[in-house]
Design a protein around this motif. Structure first.
Motif, PDB file in Angstrom:
ATOM      1  N   LYS A  27     -11.014  -8.486  -1.234  1.00  0.00           N
ATOM      2  CA  LYS A  27     -11.342  -7.917   0.084  1.00  0.00           C
ATOM      3  C   LYS A  27     -12.122  -8.909   0.943  1.00  0.00           C
ATOM      4  O   LYS A  27     -11.924  -8.990   2.146  1.00  0.00           O
ATOM      5  N   GLU A  64       0.935  -6.753   4.833  1.00  0.00           N
ATOM      6  CA  GLU A  64       0.899  -5.734   3.772  1.00  0.00           C
ATOM      7  C   GLU A  64       2.296  -5.179   3.501  1.00  0.00           C
ATOM      8  O   GLU A  64       2.683  -4.978   2.351  1.00  0.00           O
ATOM      9  N   SER A  68       4.700  -5.611  -0.035  1.00  0.00           N
ATOM     10  CA  SER A  68       5.289  -4.513  -0.805  1.00  0.00           C
ATOM     11  C   SER A  68       6.704  -4.833  -1.280  1.00  0.00           C
ATOM     12  O   SER A  68       7.216  -4.172  -2.175  1.00  0.00           O
ATOM     13  N   GLU A  76      -1.988  -2.687   0.144  1.00  0.00           N
ATOM     14  CA  GLU A  76      -3.139  -1.812  -0.044  1.00  0.00           C
ATOM     15  C   GLU A  76      -3.767  -1.493   1.311  1.00  0.00           C
ATOM     16  O   GLU A  76      -3.952  -2.387   2.136  1.00  0.00           O
ATOM     17  N   TRP A  77      -4.104  -0.233   1.507  1.00  0.00           N
ATOM     18  CA  TRP A  77      -4.801   0.161   2.732  1.00  0.00           C
ATOM     19  C   TRP A  77      -6.164  -0.522   2.795  1.00  0.00           C
ATOM     20  O   TRP A  77      -6.649  -0.881   3.880  1.00  0.00           O
ATOM     21  N   GLY A  78      -6.793  -0.713   1.643  1.00  0.00           N
ATOM     22  CA  GLY A  78      -8.088  -1.377   1.602  1.00  0.00           C
ATOM     23  C   GLY A  78      -8.031  -2.805   2.118  1.00  0.00           C
ATOM     24  O   GLY A  78      -8.992  -3.297   2.722  1.00  0.00           O
ATOM     25  N   ASP A  79      -6.896  -3.471   1.895  1.00  0.00           N
ATOM     26  CA  ASP A  79      -6.726  -4.823   2.424  1.00  0.00           C
ATOM     27  C   ASP A  79      -6.672  -4.807   3.946  1.00  0.00           C
ATOM     28  O   ASP A  79      -7.271  -5.660   4.607  1.00  0.00           O
TER      29      ASP A  79
END
Length: 103
Positions: A27, A64, A68, A76-79
């Motif tokens: 992150k 992102e 995939s 990842e949404w966190g990325d």
């Protein structure tokens, strides 16, 4: 700026390697990369901060999505959140770095 974007894309889609350097946390790698892009974008297009930040966040989303489709990376949404945090941090640094305008 576009060279930095292409390098980031290549690193984001390449298979992970122990030879790749980074901050040690995925992150913070995202945040650092997008902070750099935010600063470069502010310098390239002064006075257009919102458009630059929106475009760079969309670019993070594209990365992102592309990840995939790889066998060795995943989205990842966190990325994407880390990308956004990096963009805000980079934009906050712009006035202290002496070039460009903040929003």
């Amino acid at each position: 700026m576009f060279v930095a974007m292409l390098v980031l894309l290549a690193l984001s889609l390449a298979p992970p390697s122990p030879l790749m350097s980074g901050t040690g946390w995925d992150k913070s790698n995202h945040a650092l990369a997008f902070a750099v892009l935010a600063v470069l974008g502010a310098w390239a297009w002064p006075g257009r901060a919102l458009a630059v930040l929106a475009g760079l966040l969309a670019y993070g989303g594209l990365i992102e999505v592309l990840q995939s489709f790889t066998a060795h990376r995943f989205a990842e949404w966190g990325d994407l959140l880390a990308d956004g945090v990096g963009l805000l941090l980079g934009q906050a640094l712009v006035p202290w770095l002496g070039r460009g305008n903040s929003p």
